[in-house]
Write an enzyme that holds these catalytic residues in place. Structure first.
Site, PDB file in Angstrom:
ATOM      1  N   ASP A 166       0.676  -1.186  -0.154  1.00 24.21           N
ATOM      2  CA  ASP A 166      -0.274  -0.071   0.336  1.00 24.21           C
ATOM      3  C   ASP A 166       1.349   1.588   0.390  1.00 24.21           C
ATOM      4  OD1 ASP A 166       0.854   0.859   2.375  1.00 24.21           O
ATOM      5  OD2 ASP A 166      -0.484  -1.098   2.870  1.00 24.21           O
TER       6      ASP A 166
ATOM      7  N   GLU B 157      22.226 -21.372 -17.001  1.00 22.07           N
ATOM      8  CA  GLU B 157      21.532 -20.876 -16.773  1.00 22.07           C
ATOM      9  C   GLU B 157      22.490 -19.960 -15.583  1.00 22.07           C
ATOM     10  OE1 GLU B 157      18.021 -23.009 -14.572  1.00 22.07           O
ATOM     11  OE2 GLU B 157      20.143 -24.055 -13.429  1.00 22.07           O
TER      12      GLU B 157
END
Ligand code: GLA
Length: 736
Positions: free
Chosen positions: A534, A614
């Site tokens: 928020d 990777e």
């Protein structure tokens, strides 16, 4: 000044919007206009006055039966005034019922932005055009005052609001509802866009048509919550990403909240927003004030993208305070999904070594380093380093990590207490449990009573002691349960209704103290992932862990929803291992990187277990992020497709503020044999400029901005499940 006042008409001007109120001849503060920028005409001429059946009249209207608060557009409607719609204030002045009537008293204006004691609030930077209007209302019989504050951020089309209630009577006044803002609109037929969800599935966009009646969202969980977000949008029916009017409402508050919309009998729409009032009451003693959280209202007359830009830019500049706000955020590796609770210093150093080799910036040690904590049943509250488990002191570990060229970050969950902890054994009364009743547990833990001074002192003392013991540059502040059956052993029975808000004030107090003492600390918010994402939190923490769901494909949706109201620089996102730990899905490593670059980029896996391929891909990702971080952190962000509407791929774009360069990320979510062509159009470029393009780092031609925005570009054909691609363009002159 952006505030124009004439004959009790108050007009607030931003670059593209106008907001107007009027204190009428009775003294009622009417809301007369909010929308596209216009002049200072008194827009109350648009209010149609008529004697409407069963719409009562305030005493001050005398014989005039056309004057009724039941239909008049108002700035701060109160209960007991004959307005039957959802309202903002319920106050008991002593009669045992909610009844007051607030009239205009006076006003103040000044350059700069008001602040709110103990609460987050947007602020003005020096030299910025920001003005404050304070309107003071008074009850017609009692010395009860309302101070309505308006902060006008001209440049961003943002108007903030907050309210202070002041009791100047000589007796107690009880509040049972005080919201932060109301907006009345003169028509119906609007859409309500909100963001609902659950743990590991936060902020899913839903757009619904408002109907005659009340629609409401609320969190009663003590946090803003995974279930609903305190950011919503009202949009006209035809509003799209690029076209149409829309109004945003963001509550700067990290506790429970309440948002209601109501379409009334006269086809008018009202929205109210503020603190959750379901278990709320507040005792205002003579001379006391109550401060509501702030609401940031945004306006756009050219679609949702522009509304998002208003929030992204203003929050980035005028809400986030961290000294990190303009710096490249560290690319970190977090050990949570790599080791969970099973680690020691050697294991962490093994990960750190790989991180240093890959030129990452930081190692973050997550849960399990303190007290007795080998699973999530025990130890919370005992913020003492478990040196037996680590095999060394925290300082020794941090020094070694620093020596490798990495910064060090640490996880905390300061608001919690485990029943199996030394803290609980010595202070059971510090947990919020109703006396004589069994506690409601969440993740086997209880919530500390953050309304108590002694608890706050303890939490600060432990945080500071750990911070002082080693070179810690980042804290992940977690909160892993909802507040339930809340009770404080110190508050008297009649003040238990104050507990939830006092809890949030306690939380903000500790975070403020932490940042005051360590101004260069990078704080990352977290609550079981994105359960407290928020605008209030952004005032303290410039980035927030967006979700515990690290699956790249589900993240597309979560990050899409989050992007409407929050800057992408605040969206914390990591590359994790496959099969993914939350849903078992396998996605290419490359795609996981592209999704994590939609926010603050990092890793959350055991780097020592990466394959050679990777590792090579990780090197490329880190290089790309470092090269383009300015775009990712500060560029204008565009949602090019919606994952809710396009089953085949999701695409987004960042454009540099000077339109010199742009980046598009694309993730394919479907595969077809003999596929049809797929394309996207760039947004926000300079149409005359010539841009050079690279697709997946390979040169891909030269185009005008006009071609890229109107014709678009063809996307490469996906070759595997959840394939992805990155497209980068740079203005030709810049490449000489
Ligand atoms: C929460 C967080 C995770 C991790 C765990 C540790 O779920 O969201 O990232 O920190 O807690 O317990």
């Amino acid at each position: 000044m952006a505030i124009i006042i004439k004959d009790n008409v108050f007009t607030l001007q931003t670059k593209n919007s106008t907001y107007q109120m009027k204190a009428d001849d009775k003294g009622i503060l009417l809301h007369t206009y909010y929308g596209k920028r216009t002049d200072e005409t008194d827009y109350s001429y648009m209010i149609s006055m008529a004697d409407r059946g069963f719409s009562g009249n305030i005493y001050e209207a005398r014989e005039d039966r056309t004057y009724s608060l039941d239909f008049l557009p108002q700035e701060f409607p109160v209960c007991g005034s004959g307005d039957y719609r959802v309202d903002c204030l319920h106050v008991d002045l002593g009669a045992g019922v909610s009844d007051c009537l607030m009239f205009f008293d006076s006003y103040n204006t000044y350059h700069g932005k008001y602040s709110l004691e103990g609460l987050p609030a947007m602020f003005a930077l020096e030299e910025e055009k920001v003005d404050t209007l304070e309107l003071i209302l008074k009850d017609n019989q009692e010395e009860l005052y309302l101070h309505l504050f308006y902060g006008v951020f001209e440049e961003y089309d943002i108007i903030t609001r907050a309210v202070i209630v002041e009791n100047q009577t000589n007796r107690e006044v009880r509040l049972s509802r005080v919201l932060s803002a109301c907006l009345d609109m003169d028509h119906d037929g609007m859409d309500f866009i909100h963001f609902y969800g659950r743990h590991a599935g936060e902020r899913e966009l839903e757009r619904v048509s408002l109907f005659h009646g009340i629609t409401e969202l609320r969190s009663t969980r003590g946090t803003s919550s995974h279930q609903h977000n305190p950011f919503v949008i009202l949009a006209e029916k035809n509003t799209t990403e690029e076209l149409g009017e829309c109004f945003g409402f963001s509550l700067l508050y990290s506790g429970g909240f309440h948002i209601q919309t109501e379409v009334d009998q006269f086809h008018q729409t009202r929205i109210v927003i503020g603190i959750d009032d379901s278990d709320f009451s507040w005792s205002l003693q003579p001379g006391d004030t109550f401060v509501t959280p702030e609401v940031s209202m945004g306006y756009s007359n050219c679609g949702l993208s522009n509304l998002s830009h208003c929030y992204h830019n203003s929050f980035q500049n005028n809400l986030i305070r961290s000294s990190w706000k303009n710096k490249r955020r560290p690319i970190l590796v977090n050990n949570w999904e790599a080791t969970y609770f099973d680690f020691n210093a050697d294991k962490l150093l093994e990960i750190a070594k790989e991180a240093a080799d890959l030129e990452l910036d930081m190692l973050v040690l997550d849960d399990g380093w303190f007290g007795k904590r080998d699973n999530d049943d025990t130890g919370l509250g005992d913020w003492f380093v478990n040196e037996n488990k680590l095999g060394c002191s925290l300082k020794e570990l941090v020094d070694k990590v620093n020596h490798m060229g990495l910064m060090f970050g640490l996880w905390f969950e300061p608001e919690m207490i485990s029943e199996d902890s030394n803290l609980y054994r010595s202070h059971p009364e510090w947990a919020m449990v109703v006396p004589g009743r069994n506690p409601i547990r969440g993740r086997s833990q209880l919530v500390l009573d953050m309304t108590r001074e002694d608890v706050l002192t303890y939490v600060k003392e432990r945080l500071f002691a750990i911070m002082d013991s080693a070179n810690i540059q980042y804290i992940k502040w977690d909160m892993n349960r909802s507040v339930a059956a809340a009770y404080s052993a110190l508050l008297p029975r009649e003040r238990q209704g104050e507990l939830r808000h006092r809890y949030v004030l306690g939380l903000y107090h500790v975070m403020e103290a932490l940042l005051e003492r360590y101004p260069d600390l990078l704080l990352e918010g977290c609550s079981g992932g994105g359960g407290r994402f928020d605008a209030g939190m952004l005032y303290y923490a410039p980035q927030i862990w967006c979700s515990d769901n690290t699956d790249a494909i589900e993240r597309l949706n979560i990050q899409y929803g989050t992007s409407f109201g929050y800057p992408m620089s605040s969206v914390s996102a990591h590359v994790s291992v496959c099969p993914n730990h939350q849903n078992g899905r396998v996605t290419p490593f490359k795609t996981r990187g592209i999704c994590a670059m939609q926010g603050t980029f990092g890793y959350e896996l055991d780097l020592s277990k990466l394959s050679i391929e990777e590792k090579e891909e990780a090197r490329k990702q880190i290089c790309t992020f470092k090269k383009h971080y300015r775009l990712f952190q500060f560029g204008n962000y565009y949602r090019l497709t919606s994952p809710l509407e396009n089953p085949d791929f999701t695409a987004w774009e960042y454009v540099d503020k000077d339109k010199k360069e742009a980046y598009i990320g694309v993730v394919y979510t479907n595969l077809h044999g003999n596929p049809a062509a797929q394309s996207v159009k760039f947004k926000g470029l300079c149409k005359e400029s010539i841009y050079e393009m690279w697709k997946n780092q390979e040169p891909a031609g030269t185009y005008t901005g006009a071609a890229l925005m109107n014709g678009g570009i063809l996307l490469p054909i996906p070759r595997e499940n959840y394939d992805s691609c990155q497209i980068y363009i740079s203005r030709k002159e810049e490449n000489k």
